[in-house]
Design an enzyme around this catalytic site. Structure first.
Site: not given
Length: 248
Positions: A156-158
């Site tokens: 998730c995210c970056i």
């Protein structure tokens, strides 16, 4: 008849409980403690909460090495000190954590990597190298091991940039690909994913994208500026799909 029905229902419930007790084993890879130089704490907490809700058995890992740098989270400025990724990650793991080198893909059903700048600084060099990034050699080995065995990987995210670098042609999401908006300040990451040979898929923050071929599940999380519960919900979708793939 009523007693028999009740007994059968109880037996089914016990069977279900027994299946859940042989719980899905998930390795969670952390990158420090704190959004600017380590794991995003809210994301890791959401991952752990949703894994608990799905009855998964969790073990946490992190590289035993120095962070790229240390950031004062009150000011956003770099500090003149050195911290170890494993020791910092142990704060989130409440001390129950092992070095990444100890992670054996044969012993787990899935792997999840939360975001935070640590994924771009300590697990990879994306923060400084962009699409020319490299991934920590131990993590590269682990991602390839899970992928080769057909075991699902959630990010998730970056963190999806890690999959884009290691798994050729993988489909991932970091949310939007439209740059210049306040809601999606990191949308340029989508272009880097495509440049590395991955395929970026646009999603909303509450959604997760499933690459069924590669068994990679991703969600945008804090790539989006939005309410905390929406981040939590998106991470929940990612975890749900990872667990479902692991139990197939």
């Amino acid at each position: 008849q009523t007693n028999l029905s009740a007994m059968l229902a109880a037996a089914r419930q016990l069977t279900t409980s027994a299946v859940r007790s042989m719980s899905t084993k998930v390795a969670v890879v952390l990158s420090g403690c704190g959004v600017y130089d380590g794991t995003e704490i809210h994301e890791s907490s959401a991952v752990l909460t949703h894994l608990s809700r799905h009855g998964a058995e969790v073990a946490m890992f992190a590289p035993d090495k120095d962070q790229m740098h240390v950031v004062d989270h009150t000011a956003g400025s770099e500090m003149a000190e050195t911290r170890n990724v494993l020791k910092e990650s142990a704060r989130i793991a409440r001390g129950k954590i092992s070095a990444l080198t100890a992670l054996n893909a044969e012993e787990f059903d899935a792997m999840i990597v939360p975001g935070g700048f640590g994924a771009a600084k300590n697990l990879s060099s994306f923060a400084t190298a962009g699409a020319d990034m490299t991934v920590d050699s131990d993590l590269t080995e682990k991602v390839k091991a899970f992928h080769a065995r057909g075991k699902p990987i959630g990010l998730c995210c970056i963190a999806p940039v890690i999959a884009a670098r290691v798994i050729p042609g993988v489909e991932v999401t970091v949310g939007s690909d439209v740059e210049g908006t306040e809601k999606w300040p990191y949308a340029g990451t989508a272009g880097a994913i495509n440049a590395m040979g991955g395929k970026h898929v646009v999603t909303d923050v509450s959604e997760a994208h499933i690459d069924t071929k590669n068994k990679v599940v991703t969600t945008a999380a804090f790539m989006c500026e939005t309410a905390l519960h929406e981040i939590h919900d998106g991470v929940g979708e990612m975890v749900k799909e990872v667990v479902a793939l692991a139990r197939q």
